[in-house]
Design an enzyme around this catalytic site. Structure first.
Site, short mmCIF file in Angstrom:
data_model
loop_
_atom_site.label_atom_id
_atom_site.label_comp_id
_atom_site.label_asym_id
_atom_site.label_seq_id
_atom_site.Cartn_x
_atom_site.Cartn_y
_atom_site.Cartn_z
N GLU A 1 6.44 3.80 -4.69
CA GLU A 1 7.18 3.72 -3.18
C GLU A 1 8.26 2.78 -3.09
O GLU A 1 8.12 1.72 -2.43
CB GLU A 1 5.92 3.23 -2.24
N GLU B 1 -0.36 10.55 -3.28
CA GLU B 1 -1.21 9.94 -2.34
C GLU B 1 -1.34 10.81 -1.19
O GLU B 1 -0.09 11.22 -0.60
CB GLU B 1 -0.80 8.65 -1.92
C1 BGP Z 1 0.65 3.60 0.17
C2 BGP Z 1 0.43 2.65 -1.01
C3 BGP Z 1 -1.07 2.37 -1.28
C4 BGP Z 1 -1.95 2.26 -0.39
C5 BGP Z 1 -1.52 3.28 0.81
C6 BGP Z 1 -2.32 2.98 2.03
O1 BGP Z 1 1.80 3.22 0.84
O2 BGP Z 1 1.03 3.25 -2.21
O3 BGP Z 1 -0.86 1.24 -2.30
O4 BGP Z 1 -2.26 0.89 0.26
O5 BGP Z 1 -0.33 3.58 1.21
O6 BGP Z 1 -1.77 2.42 2.90
P1 BGP Z 1 -2.52 1.06 3.44
O7 BGP Z 1 -3.40 0.36 2.72
O8 BGP Z 1 -1.32 0.25 4.32
O9 BGP Z 1 -3.30 1.65 4.65
#
Ligand code: BGP
Length: 468
Positions: free
Chosen positions: A160, A375
């Site tokens: 990301e 993800e």
């Molecule tokens: C993505 C990241 C993860 C994870 C996920 C959920 O952006 O790659 O590391 O954290 O989002 O986001 P959040 O933890 O802000 O809910």
């Protein structure tokens, strides 16, 4: 309607070093900027998190038992090079060898990310990727890992690049906490894309037999009123900031005229410049056809309205529904139609956006080879009752997103796998421990894991491959 996933479609889980491992200060690990940033700005810290550093055998046993065929793991750069460069820390190297061995023992394919938001503090404090020297150090670190961890087949350079620029320089929820600086955002995006391309070239020139790619978060951007040209432009500009700039760098090897025009428009309005060297384009160009895969992280879409007032962004980190706002002068403001569901953290749930995004990659970047959904998942304030969580809402979310993935495959997209964020509950960067995503509920005090209903559902799915 029932939809079938292909037999060779990987069903995986996802984690990241800093969110899962804990042990932030043991066995020679170097500091990362987050250590102090969390202490200064948030009500939680990254220790012990899910203690994956010690509990990984248990988590991999759960993968095997519940049909999780592949696992996204990231290497903590500062475990290998505590200062980001220079001397190697043998204990860090040893940890990852043990972890990958355990993956093989359990028949779980590791998909390994080199950088998941956690630049070593020693380099972060020197400007992170805004400082071009960090590019060199990253490539050295990547080169070391490619040689050392020959047991890894699937490599991802960065997780990301978009949200890093966004979190660090636009919203300010990531260290160093700078807000509303679009020039820094684009500079960070660009320099990280050059670092990615150089690592890919390095990997291919060394003749490593595995595969390499990058993971981009790609939130789909729609105009609030498609018949209003100003809303259409707002959606285009948001798309450039979050998606198109980095996709162009990945697959075109340059910024298309439309992308660059948008960047200029924003820099004229917000000030600042982006430094791009002619040699950068040679590097991007040389790497653009060498990406073996694209990882797409998809959680949400946004609807955009034109907006010319003051820039003001409020991040909802506590799960108080409706507390966030996002408006950038000359870009637009986020304003979703009422009927579209949102999570407690105001993330818009819109599976169609994933389908549209996959189709966009196919259409605009035909040199992509294959896609993994690296993800996707639902953050929720889960409650443990009778040693489980009745998370039908999560099953629904996953089912809906997998259904559009199946549609995209039927429509010709090369999508080869899906990694649920997250395997077990981990901590969330700017939201803490209440926002749970896992298939396995983690009691962060005892480190006990409890399969949620979604874990049993995923197990069944992994066997049968039908989505109802
Ligand atoms: C993505 C990241 C993860 C994870 C996920 C959920 O952006 O790659 O590391 O954290 O989002 O986001 P959040 O933890 O802000 O809910």
């Amino acid at each position: 309607m029932r939809k079938q996933l292909p037999k060779d479609f990987l069903l995986g889980g996802a984690t990241a070093a800093y969110q899962a491992e804990g042990a932030t200060n043991v066995d020679g690990k170097g500091a990362v900027a987050w250590d102090q940033f969390l202490a200064d700005n948030y009500w939680f810290k990254a220790d012990p998190a899910s203690d994956f550093y010690h509990q990984y055998p248990m988590d991999l046993a759960l993968c095997e038992e519940f049909g999780v065929q592949a696992l996204r793991i990231s290497i903590a750069w500062s475990r290998i090079f505590p200062l980001g460069k220079g001397e190697v820390n043998p204990k860090g190297v040893d940890f990852y060898h043990r972890l990958f061995t355990e993956c093989r023992k359990r028949g779980v394919e590791p998909f390994v990310t080199l950088h998941h938001f956690d630049t070593p503090e020693a380099l972060h404090s020197q400007g992170d990727f805004l400082n071009r020297e960090t590019i060199d150090h990253f490539v050295d670190y990547a080169t070391f890992c490619f040689q050392e961890f020959s047991e890894v087949t699937y490599w991802t350079t960065f997780n990301e690049i978009g949200p890093i620029g966004d979190g660090q320089y636009l919203i300010g929820k990531f260290p160093p906490g700078i807000q509303y600086n679009l020039a820094k955002l684009f500079q960070s995006h660009h320099n990280m894309m050059v670092a990615h391309a150089r690592a890919v070239l390095q990997y291919k020139q060394a003749g490593h037999p595995g595969q390499i790619g990058v993971v981009h978060a790609l939130p789909t951007k729609y105009p609030y009123d498609p018949s209003n040209p100003e809303d259409v432009r707002a959606a285009e500009l948001e798309d450039i900031i979050h998606n198109k700039f980095i996709l162009d760098a990945t697959y075109l090897g340059h910024y298309s005229p439309g992308t660059w025009e948008g960047v200029q428009e924003l820099l004229d309005l917000h000030g600042g410049q982006v430094e791009i060297l002619p040699a950068d384009f040679e590097i991007l160009e040389a790497a653009k056809d060498l990406n073996d895969f694209l990882g797409i992280n998809y959680y949400m879409s946004d609807w955009m309205q034109a907006y010319d007032g003051e820039t003001a962004i409020v991040h909802n980190g506590t799960g108080q529904k409706g507390s966030s706002s996002y408006q950038i002068r000359g870009v637009g403001r986020r304003q979703a139609p009422e009927s579209i569901p949102k999570t407690d953290w105001d993330w818009i749930i819109y599976p169609q956006g994933l389908y549209d995004q996959i189709m966009r990659v196919m259409r605009d970047y035909p040199n992509y080879k294959k896609i993994y959904i690296t993800e996707n998942g639902l953050g929720y304030k889960d409650e443990l009752r009778d040693d489980t969580v009745q998370d039908g809402y999560r099953i629904d979310y996953i089912r809906q997103h997998l259904a559009v993935v199946a549609d995209a495959i039927a429509d010709g997209a090369q999508v080869k796998g899906y990694f649920l964020w997250s395997l077990m509950d981990v901590f969330s960067w700017s939201n803490g421990y209440d926002k749970r995503y896992g298939l396995f509920y983690v009691d962060f005090e005892t480190q006990q894991r409890y399969p949620k209903q979604s874990a049993y559902w995923y197990q069944q799915l992994s066997k049968e491959r039908w989505i109802d």
